[in-house]
Design an enzyme around this catalytic site. Structure first.
Site, PDB file in Angstrom:
ATOM      1  N   TYR A 113       9.094  -8.653  -2.735  1.00 19.05           N
ATOM      2  CA  TYR A 113       8.017  -8.073  -1.921  1.00 19.05           C
ATOM      3  C   TYR A 113       6.788  -7.762  -2.768  1.00 19.05           C
ATOM      4  O   TYR A 113       6.925  -7.305  -3.902  1.00 19.05           O
ATOM      5  CB  TYR A 113       8.515  -6.779  -1.257  1.00 19.05           C
ATOM      6  CG  TYR A 113       7.474  -6.170  -0.361  1.00 19.05           C
ATOM      7  CD1 TYR A 113       7.229  -6.725   0.884  1.00 19.05           C
ATOM      8  CD2 TYR A 113       6.714  -5.083  -0.779  1.00 19.05           C
ATOM      9  CE1 TYR A 113       6.239  -6.196   1.705  1.00 19.05           C
ATOM     10  CE2 TYR A 113       5.732  -4.548   0.047  1.00 19.05           C
ATOM     11  CZ  TYR A 113       5.498  -5.115   1.278  1.00 19.05           C
ATOM     12  OH  TYR A 113       4.533  -4.597   2.086  1.00 19.05           O
ATOM     13  N   TRP A 115       2.062  -7.842  -3.030  1.00 17.91           N
ATOM     14  CA  TRP A 115       0.728  -8.274  -2.615  1.00 17.91           C
ATOM     15  C   TRP A 115       0.037  -9.131  -3.660  1.00 17.91           C
ATOM     16  O   TRP A 115      -1.181  -9.068  -3.802  1.00 17.91           O
ATOM     17  CB  TRP A 115      -0.128  -7.046  -2.307  1.00 17.91           C
ATOM     18  CG  TRP A 115       0.011  -6.535  -0.921  1.00 17.91           C
ATOM     19  CD1 TRP A 115       1.133  -6.021  -0.338  1.00 17.91           C
ATOM     20  CD2 TRP A 115      -1.023  -6.459   0.079  1.00 17.91           C
ATOM     21  NE1 TRP A 115       0.862  -5.624   0.944  1.00 17.91           N
ATOM     22  CE2 TRP A 115      -0.464  -5.877   1.220  1.00 17.91           C
ATOM     23  CE3 TRP A 115      -2.380  -6.815   0.101  1.00 17.91           C
ATOM     24  CZ2 TRP A 115      -1.200  -5.654   2.389  1.00 17.91           C
ATOM     25  CZ3 TRP A 115      -3.106  -6.587   1.262  1.00 17.91           C
ATOM     26  CH2 TRP A 115      -2.512  -6.018   2.389  1.00 17.91           C
TER      27      TRP A 115
HETATM   28  N1  LIG Z   1       4.686   6.700  -2.150  1.00 19.01           N
HETATM   29  C1  LIG Z   1       4.259   5.611  -1.524  1.00 19.01           C
HETATM   30  N2  LIG Z   1       4.676   4.403  -1.922  1.00 19.01           N
HETATM   31  C2  LIG Z   1       4.244   3.291  -1.307  1.00 19.01           C
HETATM   32  C3  LIG Z   1       3.363   3.383  -0.209  1.00 19.01           C
HETATM   33  C4  LIG Z   1       2.945   4.665   0.228  1.00 19.01           C
HETATM   34  O1  LIG Z   1       2.191   4.823   1.204  1.00 19.01           O
HETATM   35  N3  LIG Z   1       3.391   5.753  -0.470  1.00 19.01           N
HETATM   36  N4  LIG Z   1       2.934   2.229   0.405  1.00 19.01           N
HETATM   37  C5  LIG Z   1       3.791   1.057   0.318  1.00 19.01           C
HETATM   38  C6  LIG Z   1       3.128  -0.141   0.785  1.00 19.01           C
HETATM   39  S1  LIG Z   1       2.520  -0.073   2.387  1.00 19.01           S
HETATM   40  C7  LIG Z   1       3.037  -1.280   0.057  1.00 19.01           C
HETATM   41  S2  LIG Z   1       2.387  -2.686   0.784  1.00 19.01           S
HETATM   42  C8  LIG Z   1       3.543  -1.354  -1.318  1.00 19.01           C
HETATM   43  C9  LIG Z   1       2.688  -2.239  -2.244  1.00 19.01           C
HETATM   44  O2  LIG Z   1       3.405  -2.593  -3.355  1.00 19.01           O
HETATM   45  P1  LIG Z   1       3.140  -3.944  -4.161  1.00 19.01           P
HETATM   46  O3  LIG Z   1       2.596  -4.995  -3.267  1.00 19.01           O
HETATM   47  O4  LIG Z   1       4.359  -4.271  -4.918  1.00 19.01           O
HETATM   48  O5  LIG Z   1       2.005  -3.474  -5.154  1.00 19.01           O
HETATM   49  P2  LIG Z   1       0.966  -4.310  -6.007  1.00 19.01           P
HETATM   50  O6  LIG Z   1       0.477  -3.380  -7.066  1.00 19.01           O
HETATM   51  O7  LIG Z   1      -0.053  -4.920  -5.109  1.00 19.01           O
HETATM   52  O8  LIG Z   1       1.866  -5.435  -6.661  1.00 19.01           O
HETATM   53  C10 LIG Z   1       1.474  -6.756  -6.763  1.00 19.01           C
HETATM   54  C11 LIG Z   1       1.864  -7.262  -8.149  1.00 19.01           C
HETATM   55  O9  LIG Z   1       1.638  -8.664  -8.188  1.00 19.01           O
HETATM   56  C12 LIG Z   1       0.977  -8.992  -9.416  1.00 19.01           C
HETATM   57  N5  LIG Z   1       0.223 -10.233  -9.170  1.00 19.01           N
HETATM   58  C13 LIG Z   1      -1.040 -10.384  -8.713  1.00 19.01           C
HETATM   59  N6  LIG Z   1      -1.340 -11.691  -8.584  1.00 19.01           N
HETATM   60  C14 LIG Z   1      -0.254 -12.392  -8.999  1.00 19.01           C
HETATM   61  C15 LIG Z   1       0.058 -13.773  -9.095  1.00 19.01           C
HETATM   62  O10 LIG Z   1      -0.719 -14.639  -8.765  1.00 19.01           O
HETATM   63  N7  LIG Z   1       1.304 -14.106  -9.539  1.00 19.01           N
HETATM   64  C16 LIG Z   1       2.220 -13.167  -9.896  1.00 19.01           C
HETATM   65  N8  LIG Z   1       3.415 -13.596 -10.330  1.00 19.01           N
HETATM   66  N9  LIG Z   1       1.956 -11.849  -9.819  1.00 19.01           N
HETATM   67  C17 LIG Z   1       0.747 -11.466  -9.362  1.00 19.01           C
HETATM   68  C18 LIG Z   1       0.119  -7.789  -9.708  1.00 19.01           C
HETATM   69  O11 LIG Z   1      -0.217  -7.733 -11.081  1.00 19.01           O
HETATM   70  C19 LIG Z   1       1.019  -6.637  -9.241  1.00 19.01           C
HETATM   71  O12 LIG Z   1       1.839  -6.168 -10.275  1.00 19.01           O
HETATM   72  O13 LIG Z   1       3.644  -0.026  -1.863  1.00 19.01           O
HETATM   73  C20 LIG Z   1       4.432   0.827  -1.053  1.00 19.01           C
HETATM   74  N10 LIG Z   1       4.669   2.078  -1.740  1.00 19.01           N
HETATM   75  N1  LIG Z   2      -8.206   0.869  -0.863  1.00 18.17           N
HETATM   76  C1  LIG Z   2      -6.990   0.474  -0.473  1.00 18.17           C
HETATM   77  N2  LIG Z   2      -6.762   0.217   0.835  1.00 18.17           N
HETATM   78  C2  LIG Z   2      -5.524  -0.150   1.246  1.00 18.17           C
HETATM   79  C3  LIG Z   2      -4.450  -0.319   0.342  1.00 18.17           C
HETATM   80  C4  LIG Z   2      -4.726  -0.035  -1.033  1.00 18.17           C
HETATM   81  O1  LIG Z   2      -3.829  -0.124  -1.899  1.00 18.17           O
HETATM   82  N3  LIG Z   2      -5.991   0.352  -1.389  1.00 18.17           N
HETATM   83  N4  LIG Z   2      -3.219  -0.723   0.796  1.00 18.17           N
HETATM   84  C5  LIG Z   2      -3.145  -1.390   2.113  1.00 18.17           C
HETATM   85  C6  LIG Z   2      -1.790  -1.397   2.657  1.00 18.17           C
HETATM   86  S1  LIG Z   2      -0.654  -2.443   1.922  1.00 18.17           S
HETATM   87  C7  LIG Z   2      -1.411  -0.692   3.753  1.00 18.17           C
HETATM   88  S2  LIG Z   2       0.159  -0.873   4.383  1.00 18.17           S
HETATM   89  C8  LIG Z   2      -2.332   0.201   4.440  1.00 18.17           C
HETATM   90  C9  LIG Z   2      -1.660   1.524   4.810  1.00 18.17           C
HETATM   91  O2  LIG Z   2      -2.439   2.221   5.704  1.00 18.17           O
HETATM   92  P1  LIG Z   2      -1.980   3.675   6.214  1.00 18.17           P
HETATM   93  O3  LIG Z   2      -0.540   3.672   6.466  1.00 18.17           O
HETATM   94  O4  LIG Z   2      -2.898   4.049   7.299  1.00 18.17           O
HETATM   95  O5  LIG Z   2      -2.339   4.507   4.904  1.00 18.17           O
HETATM   96  P2  LIG Z   2      -1.861   5.733   4.036  1.00 18.17           P
HETATM   97  O6  LIG Z   2      -2.935   5.786   3.002  1.00 18.17           O
HETATM   98  O7  LIG Z   2      -0.464   5.616   3.608  1.00 18.17           O
HETATM   99  O8  LIG Z   2      -1.944   6.982   4.991  1.00 18.17           O
HETATM  100  C10 LIG Z   2      -3.104   7.364   5.683  1.00 18.17           C
HETATM  101  C11 LIG Z   2      -3.124   8.853   5.864  1.00 18.17           C
HETATM  102  O9  LIG Z   2      -2.044   9.271   6.684  1.00 18.17           O
HETATM  103  C12 LIG Z   2      -1.903  10.667   6.490  1.00 18.17           C
HETATM  104  N5  LIG Z   2      -0.523  11.063   6.786  1.00 18.17           N
HETATM  105  C13 LIG Z   2       0.551  11.015   5.975  1.00 18.17           C
HETATM  106  N6  LIG Z   2       1.634  11.482   6.621  1.00 18.17           N
HETATM  107  C14 LIG Z   2       1.224  11.832   7.862  1.00 18.17           C
HETATM  108  C15 LIG Z   2       1.880  12.407   9.002  1.00 18.17           C
HETATM  109  O10 LIG Z   2       3.079  12.675   9.020  1.00 18.17           O
HETATM  110  N7  LIG Z   2       1.112  12.627  10.100  1.00 18.17           N
HETATM  111  C16 LIG Z   2      -0.216  12.342  10.145  1.00 18.17           C
HETATM  112  N8  LIG Z   2      -0.871  12.577  11.284  1.00 18.17           N
HETATM  113  N9  LIG Z   2      -0.853  11.816   9.087  1.00 18.17           N
HETATM  114  C17 LIG Z   2      -0.145  11.573   7.971  1.00 18.17           C
HETATM  115  C18 LIG Z   2      -2.282  10.944   5.037  1.00 18.17           C
HETATM  116  O11 LIG Z   2      -3.164  12.063   4.964  1.00 18.17           O
HETATM  117  C19 LIG Z   2      -2.913   9.640   4.590  1.00 18.17           C
HETATM  118  O12 LIG Z   2      -4.118   9.826   3.880  1.00 18.17           O
HETATM  119  O13 LIG Z   2      -3.464   0.458   3.623  1.00 18.17           O
HETATM  120  C20 LIG Z   2      -4.062  -0.737   3.122  1.00 18.17           C
HETATM  121  N10 LIG Z   2      -5.339  -0.388   2.572  1.00 18.17           N
HETATM  122 MO   LIG Z   3       1.439  -2.063   2.820  1.00 20.59          MO
END
Ligand SMILES: Nc1nc2c(c(=O)[nH]1)N[C@H]1C(S)=C(S)[C@@H](COP(=O)(O)OP(=O)(O)OC[C@H]3O[C@@H](n4cnc5c(=O)[nH]c(N)nc54)[C@H](O)[C@@H]3O)O[C@H]1N2
Ligand SMILES: Nc1nc2c(c(=O)[nH]1)N[C@H]1C(S)=C(S)[C@@H](COP(=O)(O)OP(=O)(O)OC[C@H]3O[C@@H](n4cnc5c(=O)[nH]c(N)nc54)[C@H](O)[C@@H]3O)O[C@H]1N2
Ligand SMILES: [Mo]
Length: 753
Positions: A113, A115
């Site tokens: 998994y 990005w």
């Molecule tokens: N506590 C907490 N944890 C969370 C979340 C949260 O809200 N709270 N959100 C979750 C969510 S929604 C998501 S989507 C995940 C995201 O988690 P990830 O998608 O695992 O995070 P990234 O840092 O985007 O990891 C992408 C990796 O791919 C590498 N990469 C980039 N380009 C390439 C390439 O071309 N080839 C290869 N081999 N590698 C490459 C980058 O260097 C990086 O290390 O985190 C989750 N974790």
């Molecule tokens: N700049 C930037 N943008 C991103 C990403 C990034 O890494 N960087 N990651 C992308 C990815 S993979 C994803 S999945 C999306 C995620 O998008 P979201 O899921 O919308 O994002 P989060 O930042 O996890 O949470 C948004 C807000 O929800 C609030 N929140 C947390 N728990 C609760 C709750 O129980 N109730 C309510 N009402 N609010 C709560 C927190 O205050 C938090 O700031 O964002 C995307 N956008």
């Molecule tokens: Mo995500």
């Protein structure tokens, strides 16, 4: 002397948008906002430093203990031995072959998994999946950290794939602008997050829409723990995290109590209200889910709940729910309950009314485009049937053979001997990282392709240096955006880095599957073929796309795929004639009570939405862990990417933790103080930002700081996942519960802390 330096400027695309790149002497020297973007993100500014950073993996590397004796111990602490490509590839291929012969392909975990790369051919996940399929298959993962729980529960409610609901059927911004009077945003809508969209987003328009909403006097109400989750000018109703279901139930109770429920809609378009109503009104458990009941749970006054319910019933109201709400224990409940509340309001299928999910989560939600497909690298078929819900990885590693529940199915966890990861960072994204670190010691071998020495690369046995998207040619195109990019190769591969495609082609060759993997084609030939196929499909849809050479010359183009007129969501015909246009649920209607879900017999996700408090929230806060930690997405980067260079910025690490003045005063904390954030699972450092933009009792620490090396009792950079809870949302959804965690915070006083 003649100037022999070479200089060029090109546009490229990324998950956070397009930007101009200046290249001088094979180095990226600067980035600039893309001319067509009204709100360019600040993320790209750090790119030049990150791409050329000293934390790049420059040569194939094998962990010393594994190389000399295949020892598992030492992941994360061992040193690495650098090898030449041929030798390292031979060793990796022999090991993959050993595992598949001795244990079968079902012992290889390739969910991988993450990005990595916005470019469509060099998309690392597609690459690793195709490679593993070409050599006999792998254990895959289902769903995502983003919306895994919603993807499981919402089809039971609306009878439609959740992702298709998000991207094809929800109202676009224009429709919301034209029709919505009250926008009720659970978890806010944050332009900071909509900087990002998978596969790319070019025109960042969320902030501009909110300016237009304000100009129309639309009431936009942000319900959640942080004021900053919505643009300035929105109202803020602070709530305790994890309590939204209680608030939604109370809103529903007001509708029912004050006879504001749309009974005609319920009768024609829904099923099961009669099974849900006694619970709502307290006839089954003696507890009416009234505003007075909800007030102490969510921290909102009963009068405010009543006012909001009346307002919602009397105006065109769109309820939006952030994805964060289902990234928490029992995340199924606010999602299902939001649909029930919208059904009771009876506006589902009316333009600008009803309910929508993730408008602020990623930039692609709310764009109204005609459904023109993106471009994908075919992954072949996977002969291995076993899959796991993506966020159950640590459980899988800990409990091979043990049965677990998932959405009505009960299956054993596979017994994994080898992990292959490319394009993701589990030591960024998973919860309870100290526990993941333990579980990660179990497999015999871990292979990672990575551009940087991330915490995951450091915990691998074999690391192959991968190129970044800037070091290879690709096409940027996603069905969530209306731009098309030729992403040129801007600089040569750094160090000895190779493309994932080249790495997998060489491994496949050694494993006797070279032809299956490459079909005899170079990367260039694949790009030409995939682009050609995409161009044909576009032509079928009446969209003219230039040939590849022309696109290369032009670098980018805007596609004429903006939808004209209001969205005709599938709810609109269903609203007009539910018999002729039934939903895909068993009843053909919105399921307020689901026989299917009820039939699973899960006490953590029964047959209709209920209030199930999470195990960790302010309602269970203790002296040892009195504060609720939310861990949102970082505003200045994408997850853990670009962290290498960001961490060098003076004062940037440890990461910033927001806390309320009352909580700060109780601990003698001021803005700028170094903190220790801790609970029974772990501890990290953070830098305090004291602000009344957060609900008292709640602290916010963004994700993405690189997880430190093992052996330290405190993560130095501020990674919230040392603190978060690693449990499934429920036996139904099994999504991640990242936003469920109680912690405490203290000022760091001595160096030993
Ligand atoms: N506590 C907490 N944890 C969370 C979340 C949260 O809200 N709270 N959100 C979750 C969510 S929604 C998501 S989507 C995940 C995201 O988690 P990830 O998608 O695992 O995070 P990234 O840092 O985007 O990891 C992408 C990796 O791919 C590498 N990469 C980039 N380009 C390439 C390439 O071309 N080839 C290869 N081999 N590698 C490459 C980058 O260097 C990086 O290390 O985190 C989750 N974790
Ligand atoms: N700049 C930037 N943008 C991103 C990403 C990034 O890494 N960087 N990651 C992308 C990815 S993979 C994803 S999945 C999306 C995620 O998008 P979201 O899921 O919308 O994002 P989060 O930042 O996890 O949470 C948004 C807000 O929800 C609030 N929140 C947390 N728990 C609760 C709750 O129980 N109730 C309510 N009402 N609010 C709560 C927190 O205050 C938090 O700031 O964002 C995307 N956008
Ligand atoms: Mo995500």
């Amino acid at each position: 002397m003649a100037d022999v330096s070479s200089k060029s400027t090109k546009v490229t695309s990324s998950h956070w948008g397009a930007f101009e790149v200046d290249v001088e002497n094979d180095r990226i020297v600067a980035t600039r906002p893309f001319s067509q973007d009204p709100n360019p993100p600040r993320i790209s500014a750090i790119l030049p430093a990150a791409v050329h950073h000293h934390t790049r993996v420059t040569r194939p590397a094998i962990r010393r203990g594994w190389l000399h004796g295949r020892h598992r111990e030492g992941r994360g602490s061992d040193t690495f031995v650098e090898l030449g490509w041929d030798e390292a590839l031979d060793i990796a291929a022999q090991e993959i072959d050993r595992v598949r012969r001795d244990h079968g392909n079902g012992a290889i975990f390739g969910g991988s998994y993450g990005w990595g790369s916005a470019g469509r051919f060099h998309h690392a996940q597609s690459q690793v999946h195709r490679f593993l399929n070409s050599i006999g298959g792998y254990v895959a993962s289902f769903g995502s950290y983003s919306t895994g729980c919603a993807q499981s529960i919402m089809p039971h409610v609306f009878g439609v794939n959740f992702l298709s609901l998000l991207y094809e059927h929800q109202d676009g911004w224009q429709t919301i602008h034209d029709h919505t009077k009250t926008l009720v945003m659970f978890g806010g809508i944050n332009p900071k997050n909509s900087q990002v969209s998978m596969g790319g987003i070019t025109e960042h328009e969320t902030a501009n829409w909110f300016d237009r909403f304000a100009a129309k006097n639309m009431r936009c109400i942000n319900i959640g723990p942080q004021r900053t989750d919505a643009p300035g000018g929105c109202e803020w109703l602070p709530v305790r995290p994890g309590s939204d279901t209680a608030l939604m139930l109370a809103l529903a109770h007001v509708l029912e109590h004050e006879d504001l429920t749309d009974r005609t809609f319920l009768a024609r378009h829904t099923t099961g209200f009669a099974r849900f109503r006694p619970y709502l009104m307290g006839e089954t458990d003696g507890i009416a889910k009234s505003p007075e009941w909800a007030a102490p749970l969510c921290g909102v006054e009963a009068g405010a709940i009543r006012d909001l319910a009346r307002r919602m019933a009397s105006t065109r109201t769109l309820i939006t729910v952030a994805w964060s709400l289902q990234r928490a224990e029992h995340g199924e409940q606010p999602y299902w309950m939001s649909a029930v509340l919208a059904a009771m309001l009876g506006q589902i299928g009316c333009p600008g009314g009803g309910v929508g999910y993730g408008y602020g989560a990623i930039g692609g939600v709310g764009k109204s485009l005609i459904g023109l497909r993106g471009m994908t690298f075919p992954q072949l078929t996977n002969p291995v049937e076993a899959t796991i819900p993506v966020a159950r990885i640590a459980d899988m590693l800990r409990k091979p053979g043990e049965a677990y529940d998932f959405n009505g199915r009960r299956t054993p966890y596979p017994d994994i001997r080898l992990i292959y990861w490319a394009g993701g960072n589990p030591f960024h994204h998973h919860q309870d990282l100290n526990a993941l670190h333990e579980a990660w010691q179990k497999p015999e071998t871990i292979i990672v392709n990575e551009p940087w020495w991330t915490a995951t690369a450091k915990r691998a046995d074999i690391v192959f240096p991968a190129t970044t998207p800037f070091e290879r040619e690709d096409i940027g195109r996603t069905n969530l955006d209306d731009y098309l990019f030729h992403m040129p190769r801007l600089i040569p591969p750094q160090g000895e880095a190779r493309d994932d495609y080249a790495i997998f082609a060489d491994l496949a060759e050694r494993l006797g599957a070279g032809e299956q993997f490459t079909e005899g084609k170079s990367a260039e030939a694949w790009i030409a073929q995939l682009y050609g196929e995409y161009r044909d499909l576009a032509a079928d849809a009446g969209v003219e796309v230039p040939d590849l050479d022309t696109l290369k010359d032009r670098n980018w183009m805007r596609l004429p795929i903006q939808a004209k007129g209001p969205n005709r969501t599938f709810f609109a015909p269903f609203r007009e004639d539910p018999e002729a246009f039934p939903l895909g649920t068993p009843s053909g209607r919105i399921e307020i009570f689901s026989e299917t879900v009820d039939g699973f017999g899960y006490d953590d996700c029964p047959g209709h939405p209920v209030w199930l408090p999470p195990s960790e929230w302010l309602g269970t806060a203790t002296g040892a862990a009195p504060l609720h930690l939310v861990s949102p997405q970082p505003g200045d980067k994408l997850h853990s990417q670009l962290e290498s260079a960001l961490a060098d910025v003076e004062g940037a690490r440890p990461e910033t933790l927001v806390l309320h003045p009352v909580d700060a005063a109780a601990r003698g904390i001021g803005t700028g103080d170094l903190l220790r954030v801790f609970n029974s699972r772990g501890a990290c450092r953070a830098r305090a930002l004291v602000s009344d933009d957060i609900t008292p009792g709640v602290v916010a620490l963004p994700t993405g700081a690189w997880f430190g090396d093992p052996g330290s009792n405190i993560d130095p950079h501020g990674n919230p996942n040392v603190l978060t809870l690693d449990v499934g949302t429920s036996r139904l959804g099994q999504g991640c519960s990242a936003h469920t965690a109680l912690v405490d915070v203290a000022k760091l006083v001595t160096h030993a802390d």
